[in-house]
Write a protein that holds these residues in place. Structure first.
Motif, mmCIF file in Angstrom:
data_model
loop_
_atom_site.group_PDB
_atom_site.id
_atom_site.type_symbol
_atom_site.label_atom_id
_atom_site.label_comp_id
_atom_site.label_asym_id
_atom_site.label_seq_id
_atom_site.Cartn_x
_atom_site.Cartn_y
_atom_site.Cartn_z
ATOM 1 N N MET A 1 -19.262 4.935 3.343
ATOM 2 C CA MET A 1 -19.035 4.121 4.545
ATOM 3 C C MET A 1 -17.836 3.204 4.313
ATOM 4 S SD MET A 1 -21.702 1.596 6.480
ATOM 5 C CE MET A 1 -21.217 0.686 7.933
ATOM 6 N N ILE A 2 -16.990 3.062 5.315
ATOM 7 C CA ILE A 2 -15.812 2.219 5.218
ATOM 8 C C ILE A 2 -16.226 0.748 5.188
ATOM 9 C CG2 ILE A 2 -13.710 1.456 6.381
ATOM 10 C CD1 ILE A 2 -13.423 4.174 5.173
ATOM 11 N N ASP A 3 -15.705 0.004 4.230
ATOM 12 C CA ASP A 3 -15.956 -1.427 4.113
ATOM 13 C C ASP A 3 -14.610 -2.129 4.285
ATOM 14 O OD1 ASP A 3 -16.463 -4.041 3.388
ATOM 15 O OD2 ASP A 3 -17.656 -3.542 1.622
ATOM 16 N N HIS A 4 -14.308 -2.537 5.516
ATOM 17 C CA HIS A 4 -12.985 -3.093 5.773
ATOM 18 C C HIS A 4 -12.765 -4.420 5.055
ATOM 19 C CE1 HIS A 4 -15.309 -5.250 8.876
ATOM 20 N NE2 HIS A 4 -14.372 -6.184 8.780
ATOM 21 N N VAL A 5 -13.829 -5.187 4.840
ATOM 22 C CA VAL A 5 -13.682 -6.468 4.137
ATOM 23 C C VAL A 5 -13.234 -6.224 2.700
ATOM 24 C CG1 VAL A 5 -14.894 -8.520 3.335
ATOM 25 C CG2 VAL A 5 -15.370 -7.603 5.609
ATOM 26 N N ARG A 6 -13.882 -5.281 2.053
ATOM 27 C CA ARG A 6 -13.485 -4.950 0.684
ATOM 28 C C ARG A 6 -12.078 -4.359 0.660
ATOM 29 N NH1 ARG A 6 -16.328 -0.563 -3.400
ATOM 30 N NH2 ARG A 6 -15.171 -1.184 -5.259
ATOM 31 N N ASP A 7 -11.757 -3.511 1.631
ATOM 32 C CA ASP A 7 -10.425 -2.906 1.662
ATOM 33 C C ASP A 7 -9.346 -3.966 1.876
ATOM 34 O OD1 ASP A 7 -11.353 -0.366 1.176
ATOM 35 O OD2 ASP A 7 -11.303 0.272 3.273
ATOM 36 N N LEU A 8 -9.628 -4.967 2.681
ATOM 37 C CA LEU A 8 -8.649 -6.034 2.882
ATOM 38 C C LEU A 8 -8.415 -6.812 1.590
ATOM 39 C CD1 LEU A 8 -9.746 -7.282 6.411
ATOM 40 C CD2 LEU A 8 -7.514 -6.289 5.828
ATOM 41 N N ALA A 9 -9.479 -7.045 0.824
ATOM 42 C CA ALA A 9 -9.320 -7.743 -0.457
ATOM 43 C C ALA A 9 -8.528 -6.889 -1.443
ATOM 44 C CB ALA A 9 -10.694 -8.087 -1.029
ATOM 45 N N THR A 10 -8.813 -5.597 -1.469
ATOM 46 C CA THR A 10 -8.080 -4.690 -2.351
ATOM 47 C C THR A 10 -6.626 -4.594 -1.932
ATOM 48 O OG1 THR A 10 -10.107 -3.407 -2.712
ATOM 49 C CG2 THR A 10 -8.032 -2.340 -3.280
ATOM 50 N N LEU A 11 -6.386 -4.590 -0.627
ATOM 51 C CA LEU A 11 -5.013 -4.566 -0.108
ATOM 52 C C LEU A 11 -4.245 -5.800 -0.560
ATOM 53 C CD1 LEU A 11 -2.695 -3.605 1.698
ATOM 54 C CD2 LEU A 11 -3.909 -4.613 3.646
ATOM 55 N N GLN A 12 -4.880 -6.964 -0.535
ATOM 56 C CA GLN A 12 -4.198 -8.177 -0.980
ATOM 57 C C GLN A 12 -3.810 -8.076 -2.446
ATOM 58 O OE1 GLN A 12 -3.290 -10.982 1.032
ATOM 59 N NE2 GLN A 12 -2.001 -11.105 -0.803
ATOM 60 N N GLU A 13 -4.695 -7.513 -3.269
ATOM 61 C CA GLU A 13 -4.390 -7.332 -4.693
ATOM 62 C C GLU A 13 -3.203 -6.386 -4.873
ATOM 63 O OE1 GLU A 13 -7.984 -5.860 -6.347
ATOM 64 O OE2 GLU A 13 -9.078 -7.754 -6.102
ATOM 65 N N ALA A 14 -3.190 -5.301 -4.127
ATOM 66 C CA ALA A 14 -2.096 -4.330 -4.230
ATOM 67 C C ALA A 14 -0.789 -4.928 -3.741
ATOM 68 C CB ALA A 14 -2.435 -3.069 -3.438
ATOM 69 N N THR A 15 -0.861 -5.728 -2.669
ATOM 70 C CA THR A 15 0.342 -6.373 -2.142
ATOM 71 C C THR A 15 0.903 -7.371 -3.145
ATOM 72 O OG1 THR A 15 -0.456 -6.104 0.127
ATOM 73 C CG2 THR A 15 1.252 -7.751 -0.243
ATOM 74 N N ASP A 16 0.025 -8.153 -3.769
ATOM 75 C CA ASP A 16 0.473 -9.102 -4.793
ATOM 76 C C ASP A 16 1.125 -8.373 -5.968
ATOM 77 O OD1 ASP A 16 -0.499 -11.173 -3.263
ATOM 78 O OD2 ASP A 16 -2.358 -11.405 -4.409
ATOM 79 N N ARG A 17 0.543 -7.250 -6.338
ATOM 80 C CA ARG A 17 1.096 -6.457 -7.438
ATOM 81 C C ARG A 17 2.492 -5.952 -7.082
ATOM 82 N NH1 ARG A 17 -3.414 -3.976 -8.347
ATOM 83 N NH2 ARG A 17 -3.089 -2.184 -6.988
ATOM 84 N N LEU A 18 2.642 -5.491 -5.851
ATOM 85 C CA LEU A 18 3.947 -5.011 -5.389
ATOM 86 C C LEU A 18 4.966 -6.147 -5.375
ATOM 87 C CD1 LEU A 18 5.762 -2.852 -3.923
ATOM 88 C CD2 LEU A 18 4.839 -3.785 -1.790
ATOM 89 N N LEU A 19 4.599 -7.289 -4.825
ATOM 90 C CA LEU A 19 5.528 -8.414 -4.730
ATOM 91 C C LEU A 19 5.961 -8.887 -6.117
ATOM 92 C CD1 LEU A 19 3.783 -10.395 -1.858
ATOM 93 C CD2 LEU A 19 6.073 -9.392 -1.760
ATOM 94 N N THR A 20 5.035 -8.925 -7.053
ATOM 95 C CA THR A 20 5.376 -9.330 -8.419
ATOM 96 C C THR A 20 6.383 -8.376 -9.033
ATOM 97 O OG1 THR A 20 3.222 -10.381 -8.758
ATOM 98 C CG2 THR A 20 4.443 -9.745 -10.732
ATOM 99 N N ALA A 21 6.192 -7.078 -8.814
ATOM 100 C CA ALA A 21 7.104 -6.081 -9.370
ATOM 101 C C ALA A 21 8.470 -6.144 -8.712
ATOM 102 C CB ALA A 21 6.501 -4.684 -9.217
ATOM 103 N N VAL A 22 8.499 -6.275 -7.397
ATOM 104 C CA VAL A 22 9.773 -6.297 -6.667
ATOM 105 C C VAL A 22 10.572 -7.544 -7.022
ATOM 106 C CG1 VAL A 22 10.811 -6.448 -4.370
ATOM 107 C CG2 VAL A 22 8.927 -4.853 -4.788
ATOM 108 N N ALA A 23 9.897 -8.659 -7.276
ATOM 109 C CA ALA A 23 10.590 -9.903 -7.603
ATOM 110 C C ALA A 23 11.395 -9.795 -8.893
ATOM 111 C CB ALA A 23 9.586 -11.043 -7.708
ATOM 112 N N LYS A 24 11.106 -8.802 -9.720
ATOM 113 C CA LYS A 24 11.833 -8.617 -10.972
ATOM 114 C C LYS A 24 13.110 -7.794 -10.795
ATOM 115 C CE LYS A 24 7.510 -8.783 -13.598
ATOM 116 N NZ LYS A 24 6.553 -8.021 -14.449
ATOM 117 N N LEU A 25 13.337 -7.295 -9.582
ATOM 118 C CA LEU A 25 14.513 -6.475 -9.321
ATOM 119 C C LEU A 25 15.706 -7.378 -8.998
ATOM 120 C CD1 LEU A 25 12.848 -3.716 -7.100
ATOM 121 C CD2 LEU A 25 13.228 -3.684 -9.573
#
Length: 229
Positions: A1-25
């Motif tokens: 079953m889709i859990d949008h609340v959990r997916d939103l939290a996971t999305l925030q983690e992935a977005t933070d990971r992306l931003l941290t990596a891009v900031a090093k460019l």
């Protein structure tokens, strides 16, 4: 079953990971080719920002994009910006998506995406997660398919295997991951082909990434050719 609340939290983690990596460019590296043909890293970052805005449109009942041409021209327009502008846009657009997703809403409602595709609102956070995670890999800056969270990889294989099911042009196949997991795709009936590899390799093939299946092994026939995503 889709859990949008959990997916939103996971999305925030992935977005933070992306931003941290891009900031090093730096500005020069944004102009270099990405792993997507014809796109620089700047194109990918511009696409991610505009995609967040487009999904806000979806939540608010507007067309996802004005048109395909407008989508493409917006990405091209924003692709050459310097790093700090790209980062600011990524943060702002991601925050805008998160704010809209935080509003009280009927998550069971049907929403319309591109080209007449519809889905439940509850699945939109995972769709955004797919954009962030796979395009992070596409940047070619050290984040690989093998680095994706195992749960994400399994869910995206589930989605893509289902997408290629019931398609007469795709032979019936059984996909077996050496690190766990079995899927079916292609036409109905007994599988004609068995495809084996790691979950990351299977995802690369299904999503048209990495070596596009060259590292997989098959029995019963050649590796099925998949339509473009």
């Amino acid at each position: 079953m889709i859990d949008h609340v959990r997916d939103l939290a996971t999305l925030q983690e992935a977005t933070d990971r992306l931003l941290t990596a891009v900031a090093k460019l730096d500005n020069g590296s944004l102009a270099e080719p990405s792993r997507l043909p014809g796109w620089t890293r700047g194109h990918i970052l511009a696409h991610l920002s505009r995609n967040a805005d487009a999904l806000v449109n979806v939540f608010e009942g507007r067309p996802m994009y004005v048109s395909g041409d407008a989508r493409d021209s917006d990405i091209e327009r924003d692709s050459g910006r310097p790093l700090q502008e790209q980062l600011a846009d990524l943060r702002h657009s991601a925050a805008g998506f998160a704010a809209v997703a935080d509003r009280p809403a009927d998550w069971s409602r049907t929403v319309e995406l591109r080209n007449g595709v519809t889905d439940s609102a509850a699945r939109v956070p995972f769709r955004r997660l797919v954009e962030v995670e796979l395009h992070h890999v596409d940047l070619g800056i050290g984040y690989e398919l093998e680095d994706l969270p195992a749960e994400f990889t399994a869910r995206e294989i589930d989605f893509l295997a289902d997408r290629w099911s019931g398609r007469p042009e795709v032979p019936s196949a059984e996909l077996i991951a050496s690190d766990g997991g079995t899927w079916r795709t292609g036409t109905a009936g007994e599988p004609q082909v068995t495809v084996r590899g790691t979950s990351a390799q299977l995802l690369g093939w299904l999503a048209g990434r990495a070596d596009k299946g060259d590292s997989l092994t098959t029995s019963g026939g050649p590796l099925p050719v998949l339509p473009p995503l």
